[in-house]
Each structure stands twice: as structure tokens, then as C-alpha cells.
Design a protein around this motif. Structure first.
Motif, PDB file in Angstrom:
ATOM      1  N   LEU A 299       0.813  -1.215   0.000  1.00 29.36           N
ATOM      2  CA  LEU A 299       0.000   0.000   0.000  1.00 29.36           C
ATOM      3  C   LEU A 299       0.851   1.271   0.000  1.00 29.36           C
ATOM      4  O   LEU A 299       0.369   2.341  -0.369  1.00 29.36           O
ATOM      5  N   SER A 300       2.098   1.171   0.437  1.00 28.45           N
ATOM      6  CA  SER A 300       2.935   2.377   0.514  1.00 28.45           C
ATOM      7  C   SER A 300       3.822   2.547  -0.719  1.00 28.45           C
ATOM      8  O   SER A 300       4.596   3.491  -0.806  1.00 28.45           O
ATOM      9  N   ILE A 301       3.719   1.621  -1.685  1.00 28.71           N
ATOM     10  CA  ILE A 301       4.533   1.726  -2.901  1.00 28.71           C
ATOM     11  C   ILE A 301       3.855   2.676  -3.884  1.00 28.71           C
ATOM     12  O   ILE A 301       2.671   2.527  -4.187  1.00 28.71           O
ATOM     13  N   LYS A 302       4.600   3.650  -4.347  1.00 30.37           N
ATOM     14  CA  LYS A 302       4.054   4.630  -5.289  1.00 30.37           C
ATOM     15  C   LYS A 302       4.530   4.302  -6.705  1.00 30.37           C
ATOM     16  O   LYS A 302       5.723   4.151  -6.946  1.00 30.37           O
ATOM     17  N   LEU A 303       3.594   4.195  -7.623  1.00 30.83           N
ATOM     18  CA  LEU A 303       3.921   3.926  -9.030  1.00 30.83           C
ATOM     19  C   LEU A 303       3.485   5.112  -9.884  1.00 30.83           C
ATOM     20  O   LEU A 303       2.390   5.645  -9.699  1.00 30.83           O
ATOM     21  N   VAL A 304       4.344   5.508 -10.801  1.00 33.38           N
ATOM     22  CA  VAL A 304       4.004   6.598 -11.721  1.00 33.38           C
ATOM     23  C   VAL A 304       3.545   5.991 -13.049  1.00 33.38           C
ATOM     24  O   VAL A 304       3.621   4.771 -13.249  1.00 33.38           O
TER      25      VAL A 304
END
Length: 345
Positions: A299-304
Motif C-alpha cells: 500500500l505504501s509503494i508509489k507507481l508513476v
């Protein structure tokens, strides 16, 4: 761990179901993925999940059959019921270890619901899904009975699983659907063409099961070493050795990107599902606390946008070998009959 689990809302019409942004699929605790796991350990796992913010629990009367609902009922005793949102299902009858039948007639809907309420030891079910569509019963007939159960307070919300776009529309016209449960992961994306847009047009939430590709996106071909003789996945086309070898490239590319991101392949695959929208709740299943904690970390992984495009590319339809189910099951849905064909008894 440190990741806080947000809440999201499934469905619209002012009658949304608020759930944790990630749920917990409970099937493999009791069925299909090898022998049932020790009850005490699974109850401890459920409590750990809820304490960690994973409050949306998913089960079905066919898991066991029945034993998974009983397990969850035990886990929720002593004040835990108030902390969770509970989803269960009806409609698939597990006959002899290999064959399934499907029912959606009103009498069966009602008796199944009442039996699930008893096993779960709850006053109502937060979301009650038709697990697979009965192609002999007009969907409107099934939905009318479910609507009665809502009116009686036995269920709060209605959902369908693995339904076609037209079935979803017909069902939603009888009573609003809060969620459709479907298989959605990096290597199962056929729903994106028709089903997902239909749900979004109608304001129906999406619950994604097997978001880790039944474990393949966590372990790659090594998962073969983890499967017991009675594991249901042994029968699935994608888990046959020749297809796993071909699909290995997907896992290798996923692992490469995960290493760049400083996370595991499983976390990256799960983060991809989370990034599909705030109307999507993936429900990865696990029987291990460390895997649960890892899933929450996704949940804390940010994907662009670039990451999303790259991931989409490595697991395109052409890149994946083997069907989801193959000939093992026959519930790939054709349309239910028209309402006019139904003669009530």
C-alpha cells in the motif's frame, strides 16, 4: 511495518460499503490450496490482520465446504465482529472433489444465506455474493430473492462474482450491486475490456481476487515446489510445467522492476492492482503473518505512469501462456435465460 491501511468505499447510490483498502481472502486457510491449516494459527492471523487495519474478510460457503465460514465465525467471537466487514458467497456446490454445480434459484439463495449466518454466527452479512452465475435461472430471479434478504436485514449489500457485463446490468436493474468480484492481476486482465468499464459506469465497486496470480507473481515457477498433491492449482493450465517455464519471463521482468523499486515482486504486483483506482479492493489470501505484513507494505509503494505502462507491457495477453481455468471448470458464463422464461413453482 508502519503502513496505515486507509478505508475505501465500494459502490455508490449513497449506500456505499466502507472497507479497508486491502482485504484478506480466507479460502486457502481451509480449502483448495492444499490441506486445511491449523485453526489456532489461522484465528491468530485473522486477529493480526484486523489489528493491522485489514478489516475486509472474504469467504464462501464452498470453502471447505463450510469449514472456512465456521473458522471465521470462531475468529470473530468476543467482540471482533464489530471491527470487520464480512463478505461471503453462495451458489457453487462442491460435489465430489472434482465436480461443481451452480444454483441461483430463490429457495437455494435463502437457505444458503441462513446457513451462512448460522456458521458465521452473525446477525447479518455485509456483502453477499453470488459466487458463480446459474445459467439456468434468470439473474433477475436470483436478485429478487437477494433484494428480499436485504429488506429483511439479513444482508446489507449484494455482489456478483465472475459475471458478464450484460448480467451485471440486468442484476443492477433489480437492486443496486455494491461490488463485483473478479480475478484481476498483472496476468489476468481480460476484465479490463468490458467488465471494469461496466462496473464504473454503474457505480459498482471492484473486488479483485487472486491479485498475486495465485502465488505465481510472488514466487514465479518456484511455486511448483510449494504445491501439495491436492492443491487445486495443479489442475490449472497456467500451472502446468511447460506454461510456467514460458511465463517465467514475466516473473523475471517483474523481479527486475521490483529490485529497482526496493520491494518484492509480490508487493509490486499488488501495488499495480491498488493503483487501478480507489474503487478497487484487492483481497490477497495468505496463511502466514509475514506474507500479510508484506502485502500491507504494498500500500505504501508509489507507481508513476511510466511504471504502470512498463508493468502492463510485461504481462500483456500475448505474453501469458495458459488459460485461467481451462477445461477443469465449466462455469465460464454464457447469458442467463430471459426473465420471461421463468416459471415459478
Amino acid at each position: 511495518m508502519g503502513t496505515s491501511v486507509q478505508k475505501i468505499k465500494l459502490g455508490s447510490n449513497g449506500l456505499e460499503l466502507e472497507v479497508s483498502a486491502q482485504g484478506l481472502g480466507c479460502m486457502e486457510m481451509s480449502a483448495f490450496y492444499g490441506p486445511a491449516k491449523p485453526e489456532e494459527d489461522m484465528i491468530a492471523l485473522i486477529h493480526h490482520a484486523v489489528d493491522s487495519g485489514i478489516t475486509f474478510l472474504d469467504t464462501s460457503d464452498v470453502y471447505g465446504p463450510h469449514t472456512n465460514e465456521i473458522l471465521i465465525g470462531k475468529a470473530l467471537k468476543g467482540g471482533w465482529t464489530e471491527k470487520v466487514q464480512l463478505g461471503t458467497k453462495f451458489g457453487v456446490i462442491y460435489e465430489d472433489g472434482k465436480n461443481f454445480s451452480i444454483r441461483g434459484d430463490p429457495q437455494y439463495v435463502r437457505s444458503s444465506c441462513e446457513a451462512s449466518l448460522k456458521r458465521l454466527d452473525v446477525d447479518y452479512i455485509d456483502i453477499y455474493y453470488q459466487h458463480r452465475i446459474d445459467t439456468n435461472v434468470p439473474i433477475e430471479i436470483t436478485m429478487r430473492e437477494l433484494k428480499k434478504l436485504v429488506e429483511e436485514g439479513k444482508i446489507k449489500h449484494i455482489g456478483l462474482c465472475e459475471a458478464s457485463a450484460s448480467t451485471i446490468r440486468r442484476a443492477h436493474a433489480v437492486h443496486h450491486l455494491t461490488a463485483v468480484q473478479l480475478e484481476w492481476s498483472l496476468w489476468a486482465r481480460d476484465v479490463e475490456e468490458d467488465i471494469i468499464p461496466t462496473c464504473r459506469e454503474l457505480g459498482i465497486g471492484i473486488v479483485a481476487y487472486s491479485p498475486l496470480g495465485r502465488g505465481f507473481l510472488s514466487y514465479g515457477p518456484k511455486i511448483a515446489e510449494k504445491l501439495s498433491k491436492d492443491d487445486f492449482r495443479q489442475l490449472l493450465p497456467r500451472f502446468q510445467q511447460e506454461n510456467m517455464e514460458k511465463n517465467k519471463l514475466i516473473f523475471e521482468q517483474l523481479s527486475e522492476i521490483a529490485a529497482q523499486k526496493g520491494c518484492t515482486p509480490a508487493q509490486l504486483a499488488l501495488a499495480w492492482v491498488h493503483h487501478q483506482g480507489d474503487d478497487v479492493c484487492p483481497i490477497p489470501g495468505t496463511t502466514k503473518v509475514e506474507n500479510l505484513n508484506q502485502n500491507i507494505g504494498a500500500l505504501s509503494i508509489k507507481l508513476v505512469a511510466k511504471d504502470m505502462a512498463e508493468l502492463k507491457c510485461i504481462a500483456s495477453d500475448e505474453a501469458v501462456y495458459g488459460d485461467r481455468y481451462g477445461n477443469y471448470v465449466t462455469w465460464k458464463e454464457s447469458e442467463t435465460p430471459p426473465l420471461s422464461s421463468w416459471k415459478s413453482e
